[in-house]
Design an enzyme around this catalytic site. Structure first.
Site, PDB file in Angstrom:
ATOM      1  N   LYS A  83       0.822  -1.217   0.000  1.00  0.00           N
ATOM      2  CA  LYS A  83       0.000   0.000   0.000  1.00  0.00           C
ATOM      3  C   LYS A  83       0.856   1.267   0.000  1.00  0.00           C
ATOM      4  O   LYS A  83       0.368   2.345  -0.345  1.00  0.00           O
ATOM      5  CB  LYS A  83      -0.958   0.012   1.198  1.00  0.00           C
ATOM      6  CG  LYS A  83      -0.297   0.182   2.559  1.00  0.00           C
ATOM      7  CD  LYS A  83      -1.337   0.187   3.669  1.00  0.00           C
ATOM      8  CE  LYS A  83      -0.707   0.310   5.046  1.00  0.00           C
ATOM      9  NZ  LYS A  83       0.035   1.557   5.245  1.00  0.00           N
ATOM     10  N   ASP A  84       2.131   1.160   0.370  1.00  0.00           N
ATOM     11  CA  ASP A  84       3.035   2.315   0.367  1.00  0.00           C
ATOM     12  C   ASP A  84       3.762   2.484  -0.956  1.00  0.00           C
ATOM     13  O   ASP A  84       4.516   3.448  -1.133  1.00  0.00           O
ATOM     14  CB  ASP A  84       4.079   2.183   1.486  1.00  0.00           C
ATOM     15  CG  ASP A  84       3.474   2.273   2.872  1.00  0.00           C
ATOM     16  OD1 ASP A  84       2.394   2.875   3.009  1.00  0.00           O
ATOM     17  OD2 ASP A  84       4.085   1.737   3.819  1.00  0.00           O
ATOM     18  N   ARG A 131      -8.060   8.439   3.255  1.00  0.00           N
ATOM     19  CA  ARG A 131      -9.061   7.400   2.957  1.00  0.00           C
ATOM     20  C   ARG A 131      -9.866   7.050   4.204  1.00  0.00           C
ATOM     21  O   ARG A 131     -11.104   6.963   4.169  1.00  0.00           O
ATOM     22  CB  ARG A 131      -8.346   6.146   2.417  1.00  0.00           C
ATOM     23  CG  ARG A 131      -9.254   4.924   2.272  1.00  0.00           C
ATOM     24  CD  ARG A 131      -8.427   3.688   1.931  1.00  0.00           C
ATOM     25  NE  ARG A 131      -7.412   3.414   2.945  1.00  0.00           N
ATOM     26  CZ  ARG A 131      -7.649   2.748   4.072  1.00  0.00           C
ATOM     27  NH1 ARG A 131      -8.853   2.288   4.351  1.00  0.00           N
ATOM     28  NH2 ARG A 131      -6.664   2.523   4.928  1.00  0.00           N
ATOM     29  N   ARG A 132      -9.160   6.854   5.318  1.00  0.00           N
ATOM     30  CA  ARG A 132      -9.861   6.541   6.566  1.00  0.00           C
ATOM     31  C   ARG A 132     -10.689   7.724   7.044  1.00  0.00           C
ATOM     32  O   ARG A 132     -11.812   7.561   7.526  1.00  0.00           O
ATOM     33  CB  ARG A 132      -8.839   6.124   7.639  1.00  0.00           C
ATOM     34  CG  ARG A 132      -8.209   4.760   7.375  1.00  0.00           C
ATOM     35  CD  ARG A 132      -7.019   4.492   8.280  1.00  0.00           C
ATOM     36  NE  ARG A 132      -6.459   3.158   8.034  1.00  0.00           N
ATOM     37  CZ  ARG A 132      -5.228   2.797   8.367  1.00  0.00           C
ATOM     38  NH1 ARG A 132      -4.406   3.669   8.934  1.00  0.00           N
ATOM     39  NH2 ARG A 132      -4.806   1.572   8.111  1.00  0.00           N
ATOM     40  N   ARG A 149       0.622  10.414  13.131  1.00  0.00           N
ATOM     41  CA  ARG A 149       1.738   9.861  12.380  1.00  0.00           C
ATOM     42  C   ARG A 149       2.630   9.066  13.321  1.00  0.00           C
ATOM     43  O   ARG A 149       2.471   9.086  14.530  1.00  0.00           O
ATOM     44  CB  ARG A 149       2.552  10.993  11.736  1.00  0.00           C
ATOM     45  CG  ARG A 149       1.864  11.783  10.643  1.00  0.00           C
ATOM     46  CD  ARG A 149       1.815  11.044   9.308  1.00  0.00           C
ATOM     47  NE  ARG A 149       3.099  10.442   8.959  1.00  0.00           N
ATOM     48  CZ  ARG A 149       4.135  11.103   8.439  1.00  0.00           C
ATOM     49  NH1 ARG A 149       4.040  12.394   8.215  1.00  0.00           N
ATOM     50  NH2 ARG A 149       5.248  10.485   8.142  1.00  0.00           N
ATOM     51  N   ARG A 155       1.954   5.308  17.719  1.00  0.00           N
ATOM     52  CA  ARG A 155       0.521   5.621  17.619  1.00  0.00           C
ATOM     53  C   ARG A 155      -0.246   5.021  18.805  1.00  0.00           C
ATOM     54  O   ARG A 155      -1.109   5.692  19.385  1.00  0.00           O
ATOM     55  CB  ARG A 155      -0.033   5.094  16.296  1.00  0.00           C
ATOM     56  CG  ARG A 155       0.604   5.763  15.083  1.00  0.00           C
ATOM     57  CD  ARG A 155      -0.039   5.310  13.788  1.00  0.00           C
ATOM     58  NE  ARG A 155       0.777   5.709  12.638  1.00  0.00           N
ATOM     59  CZ  ARG A 155       0.334   5.777  11.392  1.00  0.00           C
ATOM     60  NH1 ARG A 155      -0.913   5.482  11.109  1.00  0.00           N
ATOM     61  NH2 ARG A 155       1.130   6.146  10.417  1.00  0.00           N
ATOM     62  N   CYS A 242      -1.662   9.807  -3.419  1.00  0.00           N
ATOM     63  CA  CYS A 242      -2.091   9.524  -2.044  1.00  0.00           C
ATOM     64  C   CYS A 242      -2.644  10.785  -1.394  1.00  0.00           C
ATOM     65  O   CYS A 242      -2.917  10.809  -0.205  1.00  0.00           O
ATOM     66  CB  CYS A 242      -0.955   8.946  -1.213  1.00  0.00           C
ATOM     67  SG  CYS A 242       0.099  10.176  -0.467  1.00  0.00           S
TER      68      CYS A 242
END
Length: 305
Positions: A83-84, A131-132, A149, A155, A242
């Site tokens: 995904k990155d 997206r979230r 981040r 996190r 992104c």
């Protein structure tokens, strides 16, 4: 003929190191006698934590230093969360292996609340993913969405320190780090879409090293390559950025591929959804088909195209 020593460029976070060690173990098992070493390094995406990724260059910031290491001969391959990886690779690089996909759902993580619906009005939810944010805003427009981040441990530490009522992470990352117990509930397809390629680990290498590519290709999972290929083709057809919320989820069945895609607006919670199916293994065509359906709905306005 003796096998070469393969050097894996990897970020230094606990999750990145886990993924690199996992690939190293798979390579040693597939090629007995092969020596594999890790080359940990820091990327700009890891170092700049006070700004959202979208404003400092996107997820490709996690790749650049690793690619430079391969170009300079300090590493032979790099391991990434797919995904990155940008929809279009830098010239001279390819992805010879994509590993079997893990749980692609997002994780609702909270110390006080069991799921998204149980959060009180105005609760503070941490995530830096547009997206979230778009999907959270669509479901709960009352929430305070705050930037978050750092690596998984950082996190979780911020959540535990009381800075947030809940945070959203990837289930796969938590599970790989032995932290599955922190998952209170899953945010999963078809009602909640992951990032294109989420939960798949991929290997990047130089195209001009055929011997290395051949060793790596033995780890490739054909079914995962098909499904994430459709997701990434959709993302590519939408511009591959992104800086806007894009979600995708593709399934492989006996009759072919089915893809559900989303483009959203993190500020308003507006979501555009489209889906399509295609017989056989035409992943790129399916991704382009769903992207076209999203553009017909007005995705271009949200994407700035």
């Amino acid at each position: 003929m003796s096998l070469p020593t393969l050097r894996i460029a990897t970020r230094k976070s606990a999750l990145a190191l886990w993924q690199a060690e996992h690939v190293a173990a798979l390579l040693r098992a597939a090629h007995p006698g092969l020596s594999v070493e890790l080359v940990p390094m820091s990327t700009r995406g890891d170092e700049v934590l006070d700004q959202p990724l979208a404003t400092i260059g996107g997820k490709g910031l996690f790749l650049k230093e690793l690619e430079v290491a391969m170009l300079e001969g300090r590493a032979d391959l790099a391991v990434h969360s797919l995904k990155d990886v940008p929809a279009t690779l830098e010239p001279g690089f390819s992805l010879p292996a994509i590993l079997p996909r893990a749980d692609a759902a997002d994780a609702f993580v909270s110390n006080a609340y069991r799921d998204l619906t149980s959060l009180p009005q105005g609760a503070r939810v941490g995530t830096s993913s547009l997206r979230r944010q778009a999907q959270l805003r669509a479901l709960r427009p009352d929430l305070q969405l705050l930037d978050l981040r750092g690596n998984v441990g950082t996190r979780l530490g911020k959540l535990d320190a009381g800075h947030y009522d809940a945070i959203v992470l990837a289930c796969a990352g938590l599970e790989r780090l032995g932290l599955a117990a922190r998952i209170r509930s899953r945010l999963a397809a078809p009602h909640w879409l992951p990032a294109p390629g989420q939960a798949a680990i991929t290997i990047e290498a130089r195209e001009d090293h055929p011997a290395v590519l051949a060793l790596l290709a033995t780890l490739d999972d054909a079914d995962t390559r098909l499904t994430v290929g459709a997701e990434r083709a959709m993302n590519h057809a939408l511009g591959g950025s992104c800086t806007v919320p894009v979600g995708a989820w593709c399934l492989l069945g006996e009759h072919g591929l089915h893809l559900r895609g989303m483009v959203g607006d993190a500020a308003s919670g507006r979501l555009l959804l489209a889906e399509g199916s295609i017989a056989g293994d035409q992943a790129v065509a399916l991704g382009q088909q769903v992207a076209a359906a999203l553009l017909e709905q007005g995705a271009g306005e949200l994407l700035g195209l």
